[in-house]
Design a protein around this motif. Structure first.
Motif, PDB file in Angstrom:
ATOM      1  N   VAL A  98      -4.895  57.857 -51.469  1.00 53.19           N
ATOM      2  CA  VAL A  98      -3.972  57.481 -52.546  1.00 53.19           C
ATOM      3  C   VAL A  98      -4.731  57.283 -53.859  1.00 53.19           C
ATOM      4  O   VAL A  98      -4.279  57.723 -54.918  1.00 53.19           O
ATOM      5  N   GLY A 108      -3.223  60.316 -55.146  1.00 52.55           N
ATOM      6  CA  GLY A 108      -1.866  59.803 -55.241  1.00 52.55           C
ATOM      7  C   GLY A 108      -1.206  59.780 -53.866  1.00 52.55           C
ATOM      8  O   GLY A 108      -1.801  60.165 -52.859  1.00 52.55           O
ATOM      9  N   VAL A 109       0.023  59.320 -53.836  1.00 48.23           N
ATOM     10  CA  VAL A 109       0.769  59.250 -52.577  1.00 48.23           C
ATOM     11  C   VAL A 109       1.084  60.672 -52.118  1.00 48.23           C
ATOM     12  O   VAL A 109       1.641  61.464 -52.883  1.00 48.23           O
ATOM     13  N   ASP A 162       2.858  63.890 -50.558  1.00 46.13           N
ATOM     14  CA  ASP A 162       4.234  64.309 -50.308  1.00 46.13           C
ATOM     15  C   ASP A 162       4.473  64.497 -48.815  1.00 46.13           C
ATOM     16  O   ASP A 162       5.570  64.263 -48.328  1.00 46.13           O
ATOM     17  N   ARG A 170       4.096  53.351 -48.945  1.00 41.46           N
ATOM     18  CA  ARG A 170       4.058  53.987 -50.263  1.00 41.46           C
ATOM     19  C   ARG A 170       5.129  55.068 -50.395  1.00 41.46           C
ATOM     20  O   ARG A 170       5.709  55.250 -51.457  1.00 41.46           O
ATOM     21  N   MET A 171       5.371  55.805 -49.323  1.00 40.32           N
ATOM     22  CA  MET A 171       6.435  56.816 -49.352  1.00 40.32           C
ATOM     23  C   MET A 171       7.798  56.144 -49.518  1.00 40.32           C
ATOM     24  O   MET A 171       8.639  56.618 -50.276  1.00 40.32           O
ATOM     25  N   ARG A 172       7.994  55.041 -48.795  1.00 41.55           N
ATOM     26  CA  ARG A 172       9.260  54.307 -48.912  1.00 41.55           C
ATOM     27  C   ARG A 172       9.441  53.792 -50.332  1.00 41.55           C
ATOM     28  O   ARG A 172      10.520  53.892 -50.903  1.00 41.55           O
ATOM     29  N   ALA A 173       8.390  53.228 -50.899  1.00 37.49           N
ATOM     30  CA  ALA A 173       8.478  52.695 -52.264  1.00 37.49           C
ATOM     31  C   ALA A 173       8.795  53.799 -53.269  1.00 37.49           C
ATOM     32  O   ALA A 173       9.560  53.587 -54.209  1.00 37.49           O
ATOM     33  N   ARG A 174       8.215  54.975 -53.055  1.00 39.83           N
ATOM     34  CA  ARG A 174       8.475  56.109 -53.934  1.00 39.83           C
ATOM     35  C   ARG A 174       9.853  56.699 -53.663  1.00 39.83           C
ATOM     36  O   ARG A 174      10.458  57.329 -54.519  1.00 39.83           O
ATOM     37  N   GLY A 175      10.342  56.525 -52.423  1.00 39.91           N
ATOM     38  CA  GLY A 175      11.654  57.044 -52.063  1.00 39.91           C
ATOM     39  C   GLY A 175      11.656  58.484 -51.622  1.00 39.91           C
ATOM     40  O   GLY A 175      12.712  59.112 -51.560  1.00 39.91           O
ATOM     41  N   GLY A 195       9.180  61.678 -49.249  1.00 44.08           N
ATOM     42  CA  GLY A 195       8.014  62.102 -48.502  1.00 44.08           C
ATOM     43  C   GLY A 195       8.420  62.687 -47.161  1.00 44.08           C
ATOM     44  O   GLY A 195       9.591  62.644 -46.776  1.00 44.08           O
TER      45      GLY A 195
END
Length: 116
Positions: free
Chosen positions: A13, A17-18, A20, A63-68, A70
């Motif tokens: 990360v 970055g997070v 995909d 992090r995927m959940r926070a970004r919404g 993935g």
């Protein structure tokens, strides 16, 4: 090793970055009858594919959940659909991976984080 997985995910990360997509493809097979295997061999058949997929997915999911968004991809084996003699421990681990995927799908319902 859960700590090593968390350090790896933080490094990914930080550098990129997070992601995909996270692809889980760890595996270890012992094509032997269960009664011929040592406890360590049975544990290895379970630990490598199942725990690696669970720990790696779990490390990136917050992090995927926070970004919404993935995708978590788990490379499966056709053997996860039909048991065969002489591969019971391997088949058991593959069945467990199916359970992991189905559980994650339910946990992530309503989000744009997909499990494949």
């Amino acid at each position: 090793d859960g700590d090593a997985v968390m350090m790896m995910s933080e490094r990914v990360v930080r550098c990129h970055g997070v992601p995909d997509v996270v692809v889980n493809c760890a595996g270890q097979g012992q094509w032997r009858f269960l009664h011929e295997m040592t406890p360590d061999q049975v544990r290895g058949c379970m630990r490598v594919p199942l725990l690696a997929s669970a720990l790696v997915s779990g490390a990136f999911l917050p992090r995927m959940r926070a970004r919404g968004a993935g995708s978590i991809v788990v490379i499966q084996s056709p053997i996860s659909r039909a048991a065969i003699p002489g591969a019971t421990a391997y088949v058991t681990a593959r069945y467990a991976l199916r359970g992991l995927c189905e559980g994650l799908e339910r946990e992530l319902e309503g989000l744009e984080v997909l499990v494949q």
